[in-house]
Design an enzyme around this catalytic site. Sequence first.
Site, mmCIF file in Angstrom:
data_model
loop_
_atom_site.group_PDB
_atom_site.id
_atom_site.type_symbol
_atom_site.label_atom_id
_atom_site.label_comp_id
_atom_site.label_asym_id
_atom_site.label_seq_id
_atom_site.Cartn_x
_atom_site.Cartn_y
_atom_site.Cartn_z
ATOM 1 N N GLU A 1 0.895 -1.507 0.113
ATOM 2 C CA GLU A 1 0.328 0.078 -0.343
ATOM 3 C C GLU A 1 1.297 0.938 -0.424
ATOM 4 O O GLU A 1 1.220 1.366 0.560
ATOM 5 C CB GLU A 1 -0.693 -0.233 1.731
ATOM 6 C CG GLU A 1 -2.311 1.000 1.237
ATOM 7 C CD GLU A 1 -2.205 2.605 1.856
ATOM 8 O OE1 GLU A 1 -1.301 3.501 0.177
ATOM 9 O OE2 GLU A 1 -1.949 2.654 2.840
ATOM 10 N N CYS B 1 -2.379 8.850 3.676
ATOM 11 C CA CYS B 1 -2.213 8.287 2.212
ATOM 12 C C CYS B 1 -3.554 8.882 1.437
ATOM 13 O O CYS B 1 -3.151 8.690 -0.210
ATOM 14 C CB CYS B 1 -1.841 6.356 2.029
ATOM 15 S SG CYS B 1 -2.715 6.183 2.905
#
Length: 486
Positions: free
Chosen positions: A243, A277
């Site tokens: 990720e 993020c």
Amino acid sequence: MTQFIEGKWTAGLGHEVTSINPANQEVIWNSKTATPEQVNTAVDAARNAQFDWFMLGFEARLAIVEAYRDQLEANKAEMAEVIAQETGKPQWETATEAGAMIGKIGLSVAAFHKRTGTSENDTPAGRAVLRHKPHGVVAVFGPYNFPGHLPNGHIVPALLAGNTVVFKPSELTPKVAELMLKLWEKAGLPAGVINLVQGEVETGKALASHPQIDGLFFTGSSRTGHILHQQYAGDPGKILALEMGGNNPLIIKGVEDTKAAVHDIIQSAYISSGQRCTCARRLYVEKGAAGDALLEQLAVAVNNIQVGAWNAQPQPFMGSMISETAAKGMVEAQRNLVNLGATPMVELTHLEAGTGLVSPGLIDVTDVIELPDEEYFGPLLQVVRYSDFDEAIKLANATRYGLSAGILADSREDYDYFLARIRAGIVNWNKQITGASGAAPFGGVGASGNHRASAFYAADYCAYPVASVEADAVSLPAKLSPGLSI
């Protein structure tokens, strides 16, 4: 004594490292890194413990995981405070992170049963059984922005599935990791099931390249994630879950309640000082009077965002960035955009030398001919004015990333049009794009990940399926195949 290997706390044998509070430079943790030899010992400990941990059975593993949940509940105030001190995030925000760590237990159990577990179906010749087995020993690399919640989201499902873990946290948040392992220890975790190795690049490289790990779960930068992907490209026997963040777009189109829109933009771009993020990095606003008015409101609101230390009262919306280096990096990113033709609407400034405290920035990049496709990991939102909806979507998709995206629009038709065309793993409508459900998968496409979504789908990469056809006894079929005589 800050390495936890084979159920024992031990000192690192590498070089000395410290963790500091980025809001005031106070040293809050000091120790030595784990050497490659200590990493090897940790992997061996995990390997030796793995089969017995698996053979305990799910219910016994679950009991220990639930005991850990109880420890988190009893110590959530301390966990929130340690996260706040080490990351610089305000206390209200770290309290939600500690709560998310507790909530992750129930979600992971539900995901285990729904995504993996065991199922059985009768067949004419017996029964077909689907089971799932653990990969074995997995490495978990934790990030600094959610140093408790995000590694927790890998570790808990990995343990439920029967894996053992070697955990390498960010070198910027070692104290949070140490507290996590102390709570696992109090929960009665058997020796070797989780091993903690603290350190920097050398420690991480030793773990990532270790031949005896069966998988690696990583949350962090695209640069490091791509290096890991290349490293594992010739090793299909190891599972790799990545990720890696994003350059996330948010489009505004035809919103009547501009005050609500401004709120959602701020929550999308500036929460956690822009260090999520999923944070919005690019904001697409229609040209014309309505767009002008919205941006005027937004600029006023951004100027009014309160910034302060983790323990300031009244509590600020934004705390410190993770380090002074990170803060200076955002100032430099803004300077580079200005050199390319951007116009600051609200200037991002480094508020105090020696700290990670910055004010939020808003910058118009409409006139930048070649906008860098970079994830500026901080509170700097780039504004692009558009005149055509298709143009806005095309620009939103003009990125190698594909983590989160969103649209604020009163029209359901506009949302459906956007949803069909946008390329991202998380797509929100009339909600901040930093909001994600723990009962859903979390991940992106392109440079944002490798199709191993975490959160509710973490169970998928923590175990592999085993399909069996079974009968209670060996028996001849009622009719033999042609050409056989027995």
